[in-house]
Design a protein around this motif. Sequence first.
Motif, short mmCIF file in Angstrom:
data_model
loop_
_atom_site.label_atom_id
_atom_site.label_comp_id
_atom_site.label_asym_id
_atom_site.label_seq_id
_atom_site.Cartn_x
_atom_site.Cartn_y
_atom_site.Cartn_z
N ILE A 1 0.84 -1.20 0.00
CA ILE A 1 0.00 0.00 0.00
C ILE A 1 0.87 1.25 0.00
O ILE A 1 0.61 2.22 -0.74
CB ILE A 1 -0.95 -0.02 1.21
N ALA A 2 1.92 1.25 0.82
CA ALA A 2 2.82 2.40 0.86
C ALA A 2 3.48 2.61 -0.50
O ALA A 2 3.68 3.76 -0.94
CB ALA A 2 3.87 2.20 1.94
N ARG A 3 3.83 1.52 -1.16
CA ARG A 3 4.45 1.63 -2.49
C ARG A 3 3.46 2.21 -3.50
O ARG A 3 3.83 3.06 -4.32
CB ARG A 3 4.92 0.24 -2.93
N ILE A 4 2.23 1.76 -3.45
CA ILE A 4 1.21 2.31 -4.35
C ILE A 4 1.06 3.81 -4.10
O ILE A 4 1.02 4.62 -5.03
CB ILE A 4 -0.13 1.58 -4.16
N GLU A 5 0.98 4.19 -2.83
CA GLU A 5 0.77 5.60 -2.51
C GLU A 5 1.96 6.47 -2.91
O GLU A 5 1.78 7.64 -3.27
CB GLU A 5 0.49 5.74 -1.01
N SER A 6 3.15 5.89 -2.93
CA SER A 6 4.32 6.69 -3.29
C SER A 6 4.57 6.75 -4.79
O SER A 6 5.12 7.72 -5.29
CB SER A 6 5.57 6.14 -2.60
N ARG A 7 4.13 5.72 -5.53
CA ARG A 7 4.45 5.66 -6.96
C ARG A 7 3.28 5.97 -7.88
O ARG A 7 3.47 6.38 -9.02
CB ARG A 7 4.98 4.26 -7.33
N ASP A 8 2.05 5.75 -7.39
CA ASP A 8 0.93 5.78 -8.33
C ASP A 8 0.52 7.17 -8.76
O ASP A 8 -0.19 7.33 -9.75
CB ASP A 8 -0.28 5.02 -7.77
N GLY A 9 0.97 8.19 -8.03
CA GLY A 9 0.68 9.54 -8.49
C GLY A 9 1.28 9.83 -9.85
O GLY A 9 0.72 10.61 -10.64
N THR A 10 2.40 9.19 -10.13
CA THR A 10 3.04 9.32 -11.44
C THR A 10 2.55 8.27 -12.42
O THR A 10 2.23 8.57 -13.57
CB THR A 10 4.57 9.21 -11.30
N VAL A 11 2.44 7.03 -11.95
CA VAL A 11 2.17 5.91 -12.86
C VAL A 11 0.69 5.84 -13.24
O VAL A 11 0.35 5.54 -14.38
CB VAL A 11 2.64 4.59 -12.22
N ASN A 12 -0.21 6.06 -12.29
CA ASN A 12 -1.66 5.99 -12.52
C ASN A 12 -2.09 4.60 -12.97
O ASN A 12 -2.76 4.43 -13.98
CB ASN A 12 -2.11 7.03 -13.55
N ALA A 13 -1.70 3.60 -12.19
CA ALA A 13 -2.06 2.23 -12.50
C ALA A 13 -3.30 1.76 -11.76
O ALA A 13 -4.05 0.93 -12.28
CB ALA A 13 -0.88 1.29 -12.15
N VAL A 14 -3.52 2.25 -10.54
CA VAL A 14 -4.57 1.73 -9.67
C VAL A 14 -5.75 2.70 -9.66
O VAL A 14 -5.65 3.82 -9.15
CB VAL A 14 -4.04 1.52 -8.23
N VAL A 15 -6.88 2.26 -10.21
CA VAL A 15 -8.03 3.16 -10.35
C VAL A 15 -9.05 2.97 -9.23
O VAL A 15 -9.97 3.77 -9.09
CB VAL A 15 -8.72 2.97 -11.72
N HIS A 16 -8.90 1.91 -8.44
CA HIS A 16 -9.77 1.72 -7.29
C HIS A 16 -8.95 1.08 -6.18
O HIS A 16 -8.26 0.08 -6.40
CB HIS A 16 -10.96 0.82 -7.63
N ARG A 17 -9.02 1.67 -4.98
CA ARG A 17 -8.26 1.18 -3.84
C ARG A 17 -9.22 0.67 -2.76
O ARG A 17 -10.18 1.35 -2.43
CB ARG A 17 -7.38 2.31 -3.27
N ARG A 18 -8.92 -0.50 -2.24
CA ARG A 18 -9.73 -1.09 -1.18
C ARG A 18 -8.81 -1.46 0.00
O ARG A 18 -8.82 -2.59 0.51
CB ARG A 18 -10.51 -2.30 -1.69
N PHE A 19 -8.02 -0.50 0.42
CA PHE A 19 -6.94 -0.77 1.35
C PHE A 19 -7.44 -1.22 2.73
O PHE A 19 -6.90 -2.16 3.31
CB PHE A 19 -6.05 0.46 1.50
N GLU A 20 -8.47 -0.57 3.26
CA GLU A 20 -8.94 -0.94 4.60
C GLU A 20 -9.46 -2.36 4.62
O GLU A 20 -9.15 -3.15 5.54
CB GLU A 20 -10.01 0.04 5.08
N ARG A 21 -10.26 -2.72 3.62
CA ARG A 21 -10.78 -4.08 3.56
C ARG A 21 -9.66 -5.08 3.33
O ARG A 21 -9.66 -6.19 3.88
CB ARG A 21 -11.83 -4.19 2.45
N ALA A 22 -8.67 -4.69 2.53
CA ALA A 22 -7.55 -5.60 2.26
C ALA A 22 -6.74 -5.88 3.52
O ALA A 22 -6.31 -7.01 3.77
CB ALA A 22 -6.66 -5.01 1.18
N LEU A 23 -6.54 -4.86 4.34
CA LEU A 23 -5.78 -5.06 5.57
C LEU A 23 -6.52 -6.00 6.51
O LEU A 23 -5.91 -6.85 7.18
CB LEU A 23 -5.52 -3.72 6.25
N LYS A 24 -7.83 -5.87 6.58
CA LYS A 24 -8.60 -6.80 7.41
C LYS A 24 -8.48 -8.22 6.86
O LYS A 24 -8.34 -9.18 7.63
CB LYS A 24 -10.07 -6.37 7.46
N GLU A 25 -8.54 -8.36 5.55
CA GLU A 25 -8.41 -9.68 4.93
C GLU A 25 -7.02 -10.25 5.17
O GLU A 25 -6.85 -11.46 5.35
CB GLU A 25 -8.73 -9.59 3.44
N ALA A 26 -6.00 -9.38 5.19
CA ALA A 26 -4.65 -9.85 5.48
C ALA A 26 -4.57 -10.38 6.90
O ALA A 26 -3.90 -11.40 7.17
CB ALA A 26 -3.64 -8.72 5.27
#
Length: 472
Positions: A32-57
């Motif tokens: 998640i930290a990597r996405i937040e640091s890189r995706d502003g330039t790359v624009n690869a992730v159009v939908h984020r479900r981070f809170e639910r993903a952390l619970k699933e982890a």
Amino acid sequence: MSHEVLRLDATGQARAVREGEVSARELAEAAIARIESRDGTVNAVVHRRFERALKEADDVVPGAPFAGVPTLLKDLGWAMEGEPYRAGSRVLDGMTTRRDGYAVAKLRRAGFVVLGRTNTPEFGTAITTEPVLSGPTRNPHDPRYSSGGSSGGSAAAVAAGMVAVAAASDGGGSIRIPASMCGLVGLKPSRGRVSSGPSAGEPWAGFSASGMLCRTVRDGAATLDVIAGTMPGDPYGAPAWRRPLAEEVGADPGRLRIGFLTAHPDGSAPPDADLVTAVTGAAGLLEALGHHVEPGGPSALADEDFARHFGTIVAAHVAADLDEVGRWRGRPVELEELEERNRILGAAGRGLGVVGYLASRDWIDAFRRRMAAWWEAHDLLLTPSLGVAPFRLGWLPPGDVSTAPGRTRRAVAFTSPVNATGQPAISLPLHRTADGLPVGVQLVAAAGREDLLVRVAAQIEAERPFAHPASA
């Protein structure tokens, strides 16, 4: 520690979680930290479900083969219960899916933690990921360049080190082209290997196949083991392998008979210096590994009628998909709501008669048999993955209907015939331009022979390990 674990492939990350070197939550947080640091330039992730993903982890089941490994799903196909589904189009903005697709359910049972969904061109009909809805995805190797399409968001995310593997699909080259552009391993499975259910039977008349984009051959094999398998109601399935595909990594492929092409026989993809260098270099490597390598390929590839019949079938299915979208959202899709490329495809598909569509399917059936005959005397075909040199964003002008079709035809010249035949193919990152941009080569096997592709791809990788500078 978080940065180092992200440099591992998915198989390595799974081992790190299993052996207690990192927890599933810590791995998800690092991604998640990597996405937040890189995706502003790359624009690869159009939908984020981070809170639910952390619970699933936190709730991941120990013992699953990829327990705790983060991944991303292409926002085309790959339906996930309760999550947005837009397919790169404004006409689906605000829609959500009601249940997991079979392949998504298999990924989740294998322990993958889904962090979100990736960018795709509208309805996956372009070889570059530049939708009006969410903007262009940029190549992590050089943000001026395209990441390819239609799985460009997934490819860029893996190349940028956000996740080790990401879900993709391929109807005319949409796994192999982004793999080539982003320097990844892209394995397109055989027709029927991965179920498209329960929402679809054979997308684009069976041209389209689901797979994963990865950085290593072993990940390509192991993730296909996870999602492969015929499901109840599927129209057909691919022949079973004699053992799991992951066990083919490191297996001796024997001395293979390999033909290679540096220019397309129909003249639609004239040789480019980097493509020639990539293929001849790969041919030399294969010969040094003990294989019999010689110029040549299927004569059927020279048939100039292929593009017309392939295009007819795609247009018909795009029109049918638009009708299905209209039923799903409760009002018909008007052509004016679409990007120009899909307006044209939709109009062409809606204007087709049943007889014309079936005639093109019959032509493709005969083409498939002509292609298959070549593999009776050969094991593999080696070609460029992408029929043109790496291209910049904007190379396919969205409103320029005179330029884009010809450029697209050249770009998919080596990939789309393999979608029509249903054969498996893999793109490997074996060359870079003088500017450091990746150029992939494609290996094509007979139908059902992903096992052979994995054996020889792993042999190549062991001899010349793949570098991934953009993920550092």
